[in-house]
Design an enzyme around this catalytic site. Structure first.
Site, mmCIF file in Angstrom:
data_model
loop_
_atom_site.group_PDB
_atom_site.id
_atom_site.type_symbol
_atom_site.label_atom_id
_atom_site.label_comp_id
_atom_site.label_asym_id
_atom_site.label_seq_id
_atom_site.Cartn_x
_atom_site.Cartn_y
_atom_site.Cartn_z
ATOM 1 N N GLY A 48 28.146 40.327 29.126
ATOM 2 C CA GLY A 48 27.670 39.201 30.310
ATOM 3 C C GLY A 48 26.110 39.796 30.835
ATOM 4 O O GLY A 48 26.242 41.265 30.371
ATOM 5 N N ASP A 165 27.819 39.661 49.368
ATOM 6 C CA ASP A 165 28.242 38.364 48.081
ATOM 7 C C ASP A 165 30.207 38.713 47.756
ATOM 8 O O ASP A 165 30.357 38.675 46.747
ATOM 9 C CB ASP A 165 27.497 39.295 47.272
ATOM 10 C CG ASP A 165 27.098 37.883 46.029
ATOM 11 O OD1 ASP A 165 27.366 37.090 46.736
ATOM 12 O OD2 ASP A 165 27.164 38.675 44.504
ATOM 13 N N LYS A 167 32.890 36.788 46.899
ATOM 14 C CA LYS A 167 33.051 35.028 46.588
ATOM 15 C C LYS A 167 34.532 35.281 45.588
ATOM 16 O O LYS A 167 34.667 36.533 45.493
ATOM 17 C CB LYS A 167 31.543 34.676 45.786
ATOM 18 C CG LYS A 167 31.395 35.971 44.836
ATOM 19 C CD LYS A 167 30.065 35.109 43.946
ATOM 20 C CE LYS A 167 29.694 36.118 43.010
ATOM 21 N NZ LYS A 167 27.721 35.293 42.820
#
Length: 741
Positions: A48, A165, A167
């Protein structure tokens, strides 16, 4: 390490920058890097792309080690400071040596400008995926996991690293020895507070004037207004958002438009946590979400310890995680019964639910392999060895004998010299006129796949032993074992399960969905309702009916796929797994009889001439073989019991209700349920407590309930209490309190 998700880190670049076309760039870069060696790692496939690079799976052949490589996208390499930021990610991540952080193996810059970082390939599910599958996490499960995550974040802060970041998609969850452990990923926009900056570049220069970094739903107020000046308390805020989502199942500002999130984080209070969240835990989480950094917990370690304290001494129930690669492939590409069972296994929220789902996956897979093999047999294929194996499955719920039968059939098909597709044996399987005449074995991969089913059979044997105590470690090992057992069977997923519909066919591959994909069948169309397997060219390779059927289990119900499950009482029992609907089928029974019987088995026996009407009294369970003619009603009631906890059988006196229940329904249910029968009489509670399986104190209703529950847990589907003459609760029992109890 998971491929990046949709909630990627956002970067609002200063005006004048142009990141280019990421889709085109991803395709071009991916094509050029597959097979290339970076350092000592060979790139195998693209997984990805993230905010600043593509993600690949690679392998270090010398060590046999799998890794994830992140490569900076070429079209943004010229964006100011982006190369420095990318290299800084590698340096920051390599400084953090912690068991709960993904390890960095190597990084480098190639002569042609390719910048890359090789990291540990973490095999697990992201926290986002875990919450999506199981819903809000129980505090006793969440607290230990969150505490460990806070430990690794605190360690990063001690090194002067602010992640910026944190999460759900940047936290992988793995399961080891019955414990859920976090792995913190992606330091792509991390900030170093105390460490040395990259040569010639200051941290403020890396962030840049006018740039906002982070994932909007997790960004602290100060991260929106002054991203270059944030400290460790910005990560505390993100951990608070993560904790909120884990225990509530939703984000604090769920549903707020992306452009309005800045104002929400700066000005609005989070929505109240659900009432199911203990007030003490809610207070800890909301403090982490304070608007001003000084009002928050000042260290991640404090936050983690506070969360742990709220659950006291509660022992966490850790539910193992099914390998996401196996889960995704089999939910997407396997026949619907297996896909549904795997999805159920992956979504299990308790160990009890997961143990039951694991049994479903194993049982369905064993029978599916047997059905594929059985469907390829012809009339003349009944050999002494096959007859012995086929008789071994009669009356058996255990999956092992079905695998043994499947292996024997596959070996026989390969050695008989003529393939099923070139014979004319309509009694067992219709000839496949539309299949290539040169085919000698309909499914060549079946034999090799079945030769690898030793681990699956061993797992089936372990699960069949219900007397053996099972620990959390046992369950964890079995979940890993089922993933390993399914991998060698993946070549069979190339064949598509279809059902004939109106001159075409519909796919029953993958998890259930209302609108099924229409499939073109090469050659003659399948008749309506015919179940078959197609090869990659769309040709029918084997017809599975009537061993597999699509029927509605109840009036007005959606069709279900019924799979041959067991042979008993001269019938073939088909089950719509994993839901439990059942049906008996004569056509399937005849096909099994062709394989299991010889001429001597069908000779007349004088003892069979006895009258089927021994008297005028109601039939009992012992008369089940004589009770005929109401099979469909029995089947319908058994299927209703799958969803309805209480069923009443009503009718006028003399209509045969007792015979229907005792000789029909109970004989059928006894295969899967623990059965108790009683008549209320004048003292129904005394009658129930005095039954031999219960033997409880009449005055202690709690012990009666506990005993009933224990009896139910011994059976595959639980306990059924059959109350004959229910009206006696009113007509004979005069004690209102006893009647209520």
């Amino acid at each position: 390490m998971a491929a990046p998700d949709d909630d990627i880190a956002t970067e609002i670049l200063p005006s004048g920058t142009a990141p280019g076309d990421p889709v085109t760039a991803m395709a071009a870069a991916g094509a050029s890097l597959i097979g290339r060696t970076l350092g000592k790692l060979t790139i195998l496939e693209q997984l990805g792309q993230g905010g600043s690079g593509e993600v690949y799976r690679a392998e270090q052949s010398q060590l046999g080690r799998s890794a994830v490589i992140k490569v900076l996208r070429r079209e943004i390499a010229n964006v100011p400071n982006r190369v420095e930021r990318f290299l800084r990610e590698a340096k920051l991540a390599s400084r953090l040596d912690h068991p709960y952080a993904a390890h960095v193996y190597a990084f480098g810059a190639e002569p042609d400008g390719v910048l890359w970082i090789a990291m540990e390939h973490v095999r697990g599910a992201t926290l986002d995926e875990l919450i999506a599958q199981r819903g809000a996490l129980h505090p006793a499960v969440f607290a230990p996991l969150f505490g460990r995550l806070c430990e690794v974040v605190h360690s990063a802060h001690e090194l002067g690293i602010v992640h910026r970041d944190i999460k759900g998609s940047n936290v992988m969850v793995i399961e080891r020895a019955g414990q859920l452990l976090p792995k913190l990923l992606d330091f792509g926009i991390a900030k170093s507070d105390g460490g040395a900056p990259s040569p010639g570049v200051e941290n403020s220069e890396l962030t840049g004037h006018g740039a906002t970094l982070g994932s909007p739903h997790y960004m602290s107020p100060e991260q929106w207004t002054s991203p270059g000046d944030v400290d460790a308390r910005a990560d505390i805020y993100a951990l608070g958002v993560l904790a909120y989502r884990a225990v509530a199942g939703v984000l604090p500002f769920q549903g707020v438009a992306r452009l309005e999130l800045a104002n929400a984080h700066l000005e609005l209070a989070p929505a109240p946590l659900p009432a199911s969240v203990a007030p003490a835990l809610a207070e800890v989480i909301l403090r982490a979400l304070a608007k001003h950094p000084d009002a928050r917990w000042q260290t991640a370690l404090e936050l983690g310890e506070a969360v742990r304290r709220t659950i006291g001494g509660a022992a966490p129930e850790t539910v193992p995680i099914l390998d996401p690669t196996v889960r995704d492939l089999w939910v997407r590409s396997s026949p619907q019964p297996i896909a549904d069972a795997v999805a159920h296994l992956a979504a299990s929220a308790t160990t009890v639910e997961m143990d039951a789902a694991l049994r479903e996956v194993v049982a369905i897979t064993c029978r599916w392999l047997a059905v594929i093999a059985l469907a390829q047999l012809n009339d003349e294929d009944s050999t002494p060895e096959l007859r012995e194996k086929a008789r071994g499955v009669v009356g058996r719920d255990h999956g092992g004998p079905w695998l043994s039968l499947a292996r024997s059939i596959a070996a026989h098909i390969e050695t008989r010299g003529v393939g099923a597709s070139t014979t004319t044996a309509p009694a067992l399987r219709a000839p496949l006129d539309n299949a290539p005449s040169c085919m000698t074995v309909p499914i060549p991969e079946l034999r090799a796949a079945l030769d690898t089913t030793g681990p699956l059979e061993a797992l089936a044997d372990r699960l069949d032993d219900r007397e053996r105590p099972r620990t959390a470690a046992d369950l964890s090992a079995d979940v890993r074992a089922v993933a390993e057992a399914l991998r060698p069977l993946e070549p069979l997923l190339a064949y598509t399960l279809v059902v004939g519909r109106a001159g075409a066919a519909e796919s029953w591959q993958g998890a259930r969905r209302r609108n099924r994909e229409r499939v073109v069948v090469w050659g003659a169309p399948l008749p309506d309702g015919e179940v078959a397997l197609l090869d990659v060219a769309g040709a029918v390779v084997v017809k599975l009916s009537p061993l597999v059927q699509v029927r509605s289990p109840l009036p007005s119900a959606e069709p279900e796929l019924f799979l041959l499950w067991r042979s008993a009482r001269g019938q073939a029992r088909l089950v719509a797994a994993p839901w439990g609907f059942e049906r008996d089928d004569d056509a399937a029974a005849q096909k099994l009889a062709m394989l299991t019987t010889e001429d001597a088995d069908t000779q007349a026996d004088a003892s069979d001439d006895a009258s089927p009407y021994p008297g005028l009294a109601a039939y009992g369970v012992a008369d089940a073989q004589r009770f005929v003619g109401r099979e469909r009603e029995i089947e319908a009631l058994a299927n209703r019991l799958v969803r309805a906890p209480l069923i009443a059988v009503l009718g006028p006196s003399g209509a045969g209700k007792s015979s229907f229940i005792h000789a029909g329904v109970m004989a059928r249910l006894a295969e899967q349920y623990e059965l108790i029968t009683m008549r209320p009489g004048r003292h129904p509670l005394h009658v129930l407590a005095a039954l031999p399986p219960i033997g409880a104190d009449t005055e202690d209703t709690g012990s009666i309930v506990d005993r009933l529950r224990a009896l139910g847990e011994r059976a595959p589907r639980g306990r059924v209490v059959v109350i004959d003459q229910l009206e006696e609760l009113v007509t004979l029992c005069t004690d209102v309190d006893e009647r209520r109890r």
